[in-house]
Design a protein around this motif. Structure first.
Motif, mmCIF file in Angstrom:
data_model
loop_
_atom_site.group_PDB
_atom_site.id
_atom_site.type_symbol
_atom_site.label_atom_id
_atom_site.label_comp_id
_atom_site.label_asym_id
_atom_site.label_seq_id
_atom_site.Cartn_x
_atom_site.Cartn_y
_atom_site.Cartn_z
ATOM 1 N N HIS A 256 0.850 -1.174 0.000
ATOM 2 C CA HIS A 256 0.000 0.000 0.000
ATOM 3 C C HIS A 256 0.898 1.240 0.000
ATOM 4 O O HIS A 256 1.217 1.799 1.049
ATOM 5 N N ILE A 257 1.295 1.628 -1.203
ATOM 6 C CA ILE A 257 2.265 2.711 -1.325
ATOM 7 C C ILE A 257 1.576 4.032 -1.670
ATOM 8 O O ILE A 257 0.765 4.092 -2.591
ATOM 9 N N VAL A 258 1.909 5.061 -0.938
ATOM 10 C CA VAL A 258 1.319 6.381 -1.185
ATOM 11 C C VAL A 258 2.416 7.365 -1.583
ATOM 12 O O VAL A 258 3.551 7.276 -1.099
ATOM 13 N N HIS A 259 2.042 8.262 -2.464
ATOM 14 C CA HIS A 259 3.001 9.253 -2.950
ATOM 15 C C HIS A 259 2.596 10.645 -2.474
ATOM 16 O O HIS A 259 1.427 11.001 -2.458
ATOM 17 N N LEU A 260 3.605 11.411 -2.081
ATOM 18 C CA LEU A 260 3.378 12.826 -1.748
ATOM 19 C C LEU A 260 4.040 13.661 -2.825
ATOM 20 O O LEU A 260 5.205 13.460 -3.146
ATOM 21 N N ASN A 261 3.294 14.612 -3.384
ATOM 22 C CA ASN A 261 3.856 15.427 -4.457
ATOM 23 C C ASN A 261 3.290 16.840 -4.361
ATOM 24 O O ASN A 261 2.365 17.100 -3.609
ATOM 25 N N GLY A 262 3.886 17.740 -5.119
ATOM 26 C CA GLY A 262 3.358 19.104 -5.157
ATOM 27 C C GLY A 262 2.036 19.128 -5.910
ATOM 28 O O GLY A 262 1.609 18.124 -6.480
ATOM 29 N N PRO A 263 1.362 20.263 -5.913
ATOM 30 C CA PRO A 263 0.081 20.403 -6.606
ATOM 31 C C PRO A 263 0.218 20.064 -8.091
ATOM 32 O O PRO A 263 1.149 20.524 -8.747
ATOM 33 N N ALA A 264 -0.685 19.259 -8.597
ATOM 34 C CA ALA A 264 -0.605 18.794 -9.987
ATOM 35 C C ALA A 264 -0.679 19.942 -10.976
ATOM 36 O O ALA A 264 -0.048 19.913 -12.027
ATOM 37 N N ALA B 21 8.043 10.318 -0.715
ATOM 38 C CA ALA B 21 7.805 11.740 -0.443
ATOM 39 C C ALA B 21 8.460 12.621 -1.491
ATOM 40 O O ALA B 21 9.426 12.231 -2.138
ATOM 41 N N SER B 22 7.923 13.827 -1.644
ATOM 42 C CA SER B 22 8.392 14.702 -2.716
ATOM 43 C C SER B 22 9.730 15.369 -2.413
ATOM 44 O O SER B 22 10.397 15.829 -3.312
ATOM 45 N N ASP B 23 10.113 15.415 -1.182
ATOM 46 C CA ASP B 23 11.491 15.820 -0.880
ATOM 47 C C ASP B 23 11.904 15.293 0.484
ATOM 48 O O ASP B 23 11.096 14.733 1.219
ATOM 49 N N LEU C 267 0.681 22.650 -11.106
ATOM 50 C CA LEU C 267 1.868 23.486 -11.263
ATOM 51 C C LEU C 267 2.662 23.211 -12.536
ATOM 52 O O LEU C 267 3.510 24.003 -12.923
ATOM 53 N N GLU C 268 2.441 22.058 -13.140
ATOM 54 C CA GLU C 268 3.136 21.788 -14.395
ATOM 55 C C GLU C 268 4.649 21.781 -14.240
ATOM 56 O O GLU C 268 5.375 22.281 -15.092
ATOM 57 N N THR C 269 5.127 21.284 -13.132
ATOM 58 C CA THR C 269 6.570 21.174 -13.003
ATOM 59 C C THR C 269 6.992 19.794 -13.485
ATOM 60 O O THR C 269 6.179 18.871 -13.532
ATOM 61 N N PRO C 270 8.251 19.651 -13.855
ATOM 62 C CA PRO C 270 8.707 18.328 -14.279
ATOM 63 C C PRO C 270 8.590 17.296 -13.158
ATOM 64 O O PRO C 270 8.675 16.102 -13.405
ATOM 65 N N ALA C 271 8.374 17.770 -11.929
ATOM 66 C CA ALA C 271 8.182 16.831 -10.824
ATOM 67 C C ALA C 271 6.947 15.980 -11.060
ATOM 68 O O ALA C 271 6.768 14.930 -10.451
ATOM 69 N N LYS C 272 6.115 16.441 -11.964
ATOM 70 C CA LYS C 272 4.935 15.624 -12.276
ATOM 71 C C LYS C 272 5.344 14.288 -12.898
ATOM 72 O O LYS C 272 4.606 13.311 -12.838
ATOM 73 N N PHE C 273 6.567 14.239 -13.451
ATOM 74 C CA PHE C 273 7.039 12.973 -14.019
ATOM 75 C C PHE C 273 7.400 11.973 -12.932
ATOM 76 O O PHE C 273 7.357 10.774 -13.151
ATOM 77 N N ARG C 274 7.741 12.483 -11.752
ATOM 78 C CA ARG C 274 7.925 11.617 -10.595
ATOM 79 C C ARG C 274 6.594 10.916 -10.325
ATOM 80 O O ARG C 274 6.542 9.704 -10.133
ATOM 81 N N ARG C 275 5.567 11.716 -10.322
ATOM 82 C CA ARG C 275 4.225 11.194 -10.069
ATOM 83 C C ARG C 275 3.807 10.222 -11.164
ATOM 84 O O ARG C 275 3.271 9.148 -10.901
ATOM 85 N N GLU D 145 -3.228 0.345 -7.110
ATOM 86 C CA GLU D 145 -3.869 1.638 -7.302
ATOM 87 C C GLU D 145 -2.967 2.771 -6.783
ATOM 88 O O GLU D 145 -2.640 2.796 -5.606
ATOM 89 N N PRO D 146 -2.559 3.679 -7.635
ATOM 90 C CA PRO D 146 -1.741 4.792 -7.140
ATOM 91 C C PRO D 146 -2.569 5.802 -6.346
ATOM 92 O O PRO D 146 -3.708 6.089 -6.712
ATOM 93 N N ILE D 147 -2.011 6.281 -5.266
ATOM 94 C CA ILE D 147 -2.688 7.303 -4.455
ATOM 95 C C ILE D 147 -1.698 8.426 -4.177
ATOM 96 O O ILE D 147 -0.640 8.200 -3.589
ATOM 97 N N THR D 148 -2.046 9.625 -4.627
ATOM 98 C CA THR D 148 -1.139 10.754 -4.404
ATOM 99 C C THR D 148 -1.792 11.815 -3.531
ATOM 100 O O THR D 148 -2.928 12.209 -3.773
ATOM 101 N N TYR D 149 -1.093 12.248 -2.524
ATOM 102 C CA TYR D 149 -1.521 13.365 -1.703
ATOM 103 C C TYR D 149 -0.739 14.595 -2.124
ATOM 104 O O TYR D 149 0.465 14.520 -2.339
ATOM 105 N N GLU D 150 -1.430 15.698 -2.230
ATOM 106 C CA GLU D 150 -0.754 16.894 -2.708
ATOM 107 C C GLU D 150 -0.386 17.859 -1.583
ATOM 108 O O GLU D 150 -1.218 18.251 -0.783
ATOM 109 N N ILE D 151 0.883 18.222 -1.592
ATOM 110 C CA ILE D 151 1.432 19.160 -0.603
ATOM 111 C C ILE D 151 1.391 20.554 -1.219
ATOM 112 O O ILE D 151 1.844 20.740 -2.334
#
Lengths: 327, 327
Positions: A175-183, A240-242, A185-193, A206-212
């Motif tokens: 059960h893996i969850v991802h933390l990322n910046g707001p979708a 986590a995103s950082d 924003l269009e940053t390349p960090a979206k490729f992490r997601r 099922e991917p689950i992302t929480y936005e910081i």
DNA sequence: CTGAAAGCGCTTACAG
DNA sequence: CTGAAAGCGCTTACAG
């Protein structure tokens, strides 16, 4: 009063023109005059006024840096390298910390324009402002897509996201969850997601992302993390995103009596020197900070020299998985 | 070409003088002219050239910052606050990371002079250079005694050293070692050492200080730490000069199988947000970073306004002991 | 209420 | 090899 070129001229018994020539090593000047001028400059402790020079040359040799905050280790380290490289190349750095606030960024860009900076390196998320002034401005973005024409330098975010997610899967997380910046924003960090989501789906999860929020506000970050733990009671892996966010996750886990890594595994992102020293246990994806700095400055200088068309719009630099004891 | 004041004047059908007046809100101008000028500025997207303004005004509203490296969390956070405060007050920040290298600092100071900065905030150790240019320069030092006439802002180092040492004693340590910067640097951090030595002697113990080079070089830091463990086999308490060093100590202790806190207790110094998040376990002395920033900027602005005599030469701000689980 | 002139400290054609 | 003049973009007495 500070001495000026005419003071030097008077003392050396020559014209200001000649002093300027000596200063800039331009044109022919007799050795004897040169010596006299140099001596005069020393005598009265003369330093050229770069403001006056800049006005004439239409070149300040100043570059602007807009980052969310140098208090964050990633941007602190990045700023350190950029400043060092710039200094070596004869450029100076005007620093701006916007905390990703759009109105601040707007003011900063205007300030930098007024100060006639030769170029700007941006690591914040705002798209609009820069575009508006584009004609007169050399700009390079770090990990941000500011517009279709501004070169972006970043770590290989997709690869980083892939490495992190695959590691968590390999280590047996379900059960893996991802933390990322707001979708948005269009940053390349979206490729992490994207990578996280791809890898998850490929293994039937099922991917689950929480936005910081992007504001670097501890309180709201902490809020999201608590929400994650509250809602995802079975979570056994967090990407986590950082690294700072990852550290907060570790802390919250501890508070809730979740053992890391047996009970919960955590992967961060950035892998700066400071994180490596303060929290060496953290498994993370290391960005090549110095390389990012180097590339950004190089591209910016080329943009300043007017080589727009030839610049690569995307520079992806390799990441590295650092395995600690949190996975 | 960037539009200039004469372009605005032409479009608005007035003289450059009038445009300048509108820009600076000086003298009487009819509302109608004002509106026309503003409209013209908008039409051609005009921004004032601050380089030209600075040349005339002999005021750049730029201040220089010389720190060892913003990659260090303490200086990163400090720089963040200073920049933010400056921006609010209409000042811009030119950033220099010297790594405490004397030759670099010399070049940086000269660069800042040439760029006509209104003042400098220094957090590096070099004494000579600044003095040399003193006549023309407003300077404030953070945690460094640069000269007898330059105001110093710092945390209450003596109190910090006392709190740290007393805590270690209270927790039952017998063989306490201190890590500090080179004694010859004459920084107020020497009061940390002084306090450590005073407290130790008061309780009949022999103070032992190991000196860390000021260059922020991991390798040599690590060397000293290993030397400490090698030579002080009975060490059961370490008071480190900053949190990053303390983290390295913790790491080395782990490597050597020393359990913290049962076997060895460790106290750091700085207590930045980042450290608090990444390594909340660390007991440390928290410096009031934002207050230090605030005071430094305030003093510098007063110095810029020419109020030299009235400035306090020493500003000591209160520290706070943060007890974690490393003691 | 508005403008022409001089000057901030420098540099670069141009002339000699 | 060297200097007088003009100008970078702005502002501020001074005059009207």
């Amino acid at each position: 009063m500070k001495p000026k070129i005419s003071d030097v001229a008077k003392r050396a018994g020559v014209s200001p023109t000649t002093v300027s020539r000596v200063l800039n090593n331009r044109g022919y000047i007799s050795e004897e005059t040169k010596t006299r001028v140099h001596q005069a400059m020393k005598d009265i402790n003369y330093f050229p006024n770069d403001v006056a020079r800049s006005l004439f040359n239409k070149r300040t040799n100043v570059i602007g840096l807009i980052f969310p905050t140098v208090a964050n280790p990633f941007f602190g380290e990045l700023t350190f390298y950029i400043e060092n490289i710039c200094t070596k190349l004869g450029y100076k750095v005007l620093l701006c910390n916007s905390l990703n606030r759009v109105d601040e960024e707007e003011k900063y860009v205007e300030m930098l324009m007024r100060n006639q900076v030769d170029g700007i390196i941006v690591g914040t998320h705002n798209r609009g402002i820069i575009n508006y002034h584009k004609e007169h401005l050399a700009v390079v973005a770090i990990d941000r897509n500011l517009s279709e024409t501004i070169p972006v330098v970043s770590s290989d975010n997709y690869e980083g996201g892939k490495l992190a997610t695959e590691l968590l899967l390999k280590k047996g997380c379900h059960h893996i969850v991802h933390l990322n910046g707001p979708a948005e924003l269009e940053t390349p960090a979206k490729f992490r997601r994207k990578a996280y989501e791809d890898v998850m789906r490929q293994s039937g999860k099922e991917p689950i992302t929480y936005e910081i929020p992007a504001t670097f506000d501890r309180r709201s970050q902490q809020g999201i993390i608590e929400q994650l733990f509250d809602e995802q009671v079975n979570v056994d892996g967090i990407f986590a995103s950082d690294d700072v966010i990852a550290a907060s996750v570790l802390r919250e886990a501890k508070r809730r009596g979740r053992d890391v890594p047996s009970d919960l595994k955590v992967v961060g992102y950035d892998g700066t020197e400071v994180t490596q020293t303060l929290l060496p246990e953290l498994t993370t994806i290391k960005q090549p900070v110095e390389q990012i700095a180097q590339q950004s400055v190089e591209l910016l200088l080329q943009a300043i020299e007017g080589k727009f068309g030839e610049l690569p719009l995307e520079t992806k630099l390799p990441v590295q998985l650092l395995e600690g004891s949190t996975t």
